[in-house]
Design a protein around this motif. Structure first.
Motif, short mmCIF file in Angstrom:
data_model
loop_
_atom_site.label_atom_id
_atom_site.label_comp_id
_atom_site.label_asym_id
_atom_site.label_seq_id
_atom_site.Cartn_x
_atom_site.Cartn_y
_atom_site.Cartn_z
N HIS A 87 0.84 -1.20 0.00
CA HIS A 87 0.00 0.00 0.00
C HIS A 87 0.88 1.25 0.00
O HIS A 87 1.37 1.67 1.05
CB HIS A 87 -0.93 -0.02 1.22
N HIS A 89 1.55 5.17 -2.47
CA HIS A 89 0.97 6.08 -3.48
C HIS A 89 2.10 6.73 -4.26
O HIS A 89 2.79 7.61 -3.75
CB HIS A 89 0.09 7.13 -2.81
N GLY A 111 -1.99 1.90 -4.07
CA GLY A 111 -3.33 1.61 -3.55
C GLY A 111 -4.36 2.66 -3.92
O GLY A 111 -4.78 3.46 -3.09
N LYS A 176 -9.11 -1.06 -5.53
CA LYS A 176 -9.10 -0.35 -4.25
C LYS A 176 -10.39 0.40 -4.07
O LYS A 176 -10.92 0.99 -5.03
CB LYS A 176 -7.91 0.64 -4.24
N HIS A 230 -5.67 -0.36 6.92
CA HIS A 230 -5.92 0.55 8.05
C HIS A 230 -6.68 -0.17 9.17
O HIS A 230 -7.62 0.37 9.75
CB HIS A 230 -6.70 1.82 7.63
N ASP A 291 1.37 2.90 3.36
CA ASP A 291 0.45 3.92 2.81
C ASP A 291 1.21 5.24 2.63
O ASP A 291 0.69 6.32 2.91
CB ASP A 291 -0.77 4.10 3.72
ZN ZN Z 1 -3.68 4.82 0.78
#
Ligand code: ZN
Length: 393
Positions: A87, A89, A111, A176, A230, A291
């Motif tokens: 995950h 970006h 993601g 996603k 998460h 993330d």
């Molecule tokens: Zn994310």
């Protein structure tokens, strides 16, 4: 005493012998003498990792220096498969796959940065990267937007998403869907239904936390192999029930093959009290992901080794934390299934870390500070059998 001419001849002979030796070396590169942790092979011991032709050829102690054209001296270091971050970006120019490669992340999944309308640009990023970038397509046509890409559920356009997947089969590894109320309003369940329909056999990654619907209602819609990210989000609708224990529906979802991922991020995704309560109940993550975004580089996330170090602080043994970003991460993403291991024949992606001892401050998503005693720092990275230029060794 030798004449100058004799000396030069001797020197040339030695140089030739050196070249001959290099030419005859069995291995292109050997990562030598480190503590090799490869949970997929059940290995945790001091050994050498031998690489040839871009593949792992052997993991064993005592490989002769003469057998190696090049050596990375990893004595006193931790040697693992290249990390797999499921995950991240990397759709914006402020965070590139190359930057993550320096952290030891040799494979990653974006993601949901992009949806059907802007997927082509992200595919070009993936194609240009040295590390292995795959994409979870956002079910919303726009990809992530600041205002919430699913506030209008019409953005979850099943036909458009299906066409995007068809066009980029090699790069899109799943779908996603972001479900927090500030992203999807009260459409969370319908958004999951559409994402599931688009994905077919591919995994759906769900961004949960602060959703309109309770987590059990969302989990009901998932199938084996789907990924909840998460998982340690604070309320409303965390993974804990009223008594502060992990909800039985969460355990039931895991039992039927739904995967649970950290997704550290910056806001609303992880707080220490939620992790404490869940792990006291034995609910550890299957995978640890960052993330990470451009802003996350300098705020609350930093890099995947830092996120791993947080879990060491929280009580996870090192080999288990490494499993979460190697064997388990590869198991969560079928398109990356041959990675996350140092088994002979696997692509030669390797990371070398120093496990620093000291006092290190870590923060959660509300800036609560805790002090850990260990921190992983990347010192060398190998991808496809090649040492990266940023390698510290
Ligand atoms: Zn994310």
């Amino acid at each position: 005493m030798r004449t100058r001419r004799e000396f030069l001849t001797a020197a040339a002979a030695i140089a030739l012998a050196g070249r001959a030796r290099a030419g005859a070396a069995r291995y292109d590169l050997v990562v030598s003498g480190g503590r090799v942790i490869d949970p997929a092979s059940g290995i945790d011991r001091v050994a050498d990792v031998a690489i040839e032709g871009g593949r792992i050829r052997a993991v064993q102690p005592g490989i002769a220096a003469a057998d190696a054209a090049e050596v990375i001296d990893a004595r006193g270091k931790i040697v693992t498969p290249g990390l797999v971050d499921i995950h991240v970006h990397v759709g914006a120019p402020d965070l590139t796959p190359a930057a993550l490669l320096r952290d030891g992340v040799t494979a990653m999944v974006d993601g949901g940065s992009a949806g059907a309308d802007n997927i082509d640009a992200l595919v070009r990023v993936a194609q240009a990267a040295r590390n292995r970038v795959r994409i979870f397509l956002n079910v919303a046509r726009t990809g992530v937007t600041a205002g919430g890409e699913l506030m209008d559920i019409a953005a979850a356009d099943v036909e458009a998403a299906a066409r995007a997947i068809e066009r980029h089969r090699e790069w899109i590894a799943g779908v996603k869907v972001r479900l927090s109320q500030n992203v999807a309003g009260d459409h969370d369940l319908e958004a999951v239904r559409r994402a599931r329909k688009v994905a077919g056999p591919l995994p759906v990654m769900l961004h949960v936390g602060q959703t309109f619907s309770p987590l059990p209602k969302i989990l009901e819609l998932l199938q084996r192999g789907d990924i909840v990210t998460h998982i340690y989000s604070p309320p409303p609708h965390s993974l804990l029930g009223d008594g502060g224990h992990v909800l039985p529906e969460v355990r039931a979802a895991r039992a039927r093959g739904v995967r649970f991922d950290v997704g550290n991020g910056r806001n609303g995704h992880i707080t220490w009290p939620i992790v404490d309560a869940a792990t006291k109940d034995g609910f550890w993550p299957d995978t640890i992901s960052s993330d990470i975004t451009g802003p996350g580089r300098t705020f609350r996330v930093f890099d995947l080794p830092t996120v791993l170090s947080k879990f060491l602080m929280l009580g996870m043994p090192l080999d288990r934390a490494i499993a979460c970003v190697t064997r388990e991460a590869a198991a969560s993403v079928p398109a990356l299934g041959d990675l996350g291991t140092l088994k002979p024949g696997a692509p030669a992606d390797v990371a070398v870390f120093e496990l620093r001892q000291g006092a290190f401050e870590f923060v959660d998503n509300v800036d609560a500070k805790r002090t850990g005693r260990q921190k992983l720092a990347t010192v060398a990275v190998v991808i496809n059998g090649k040492k990266t230029s940023s390698a510290g060794l």
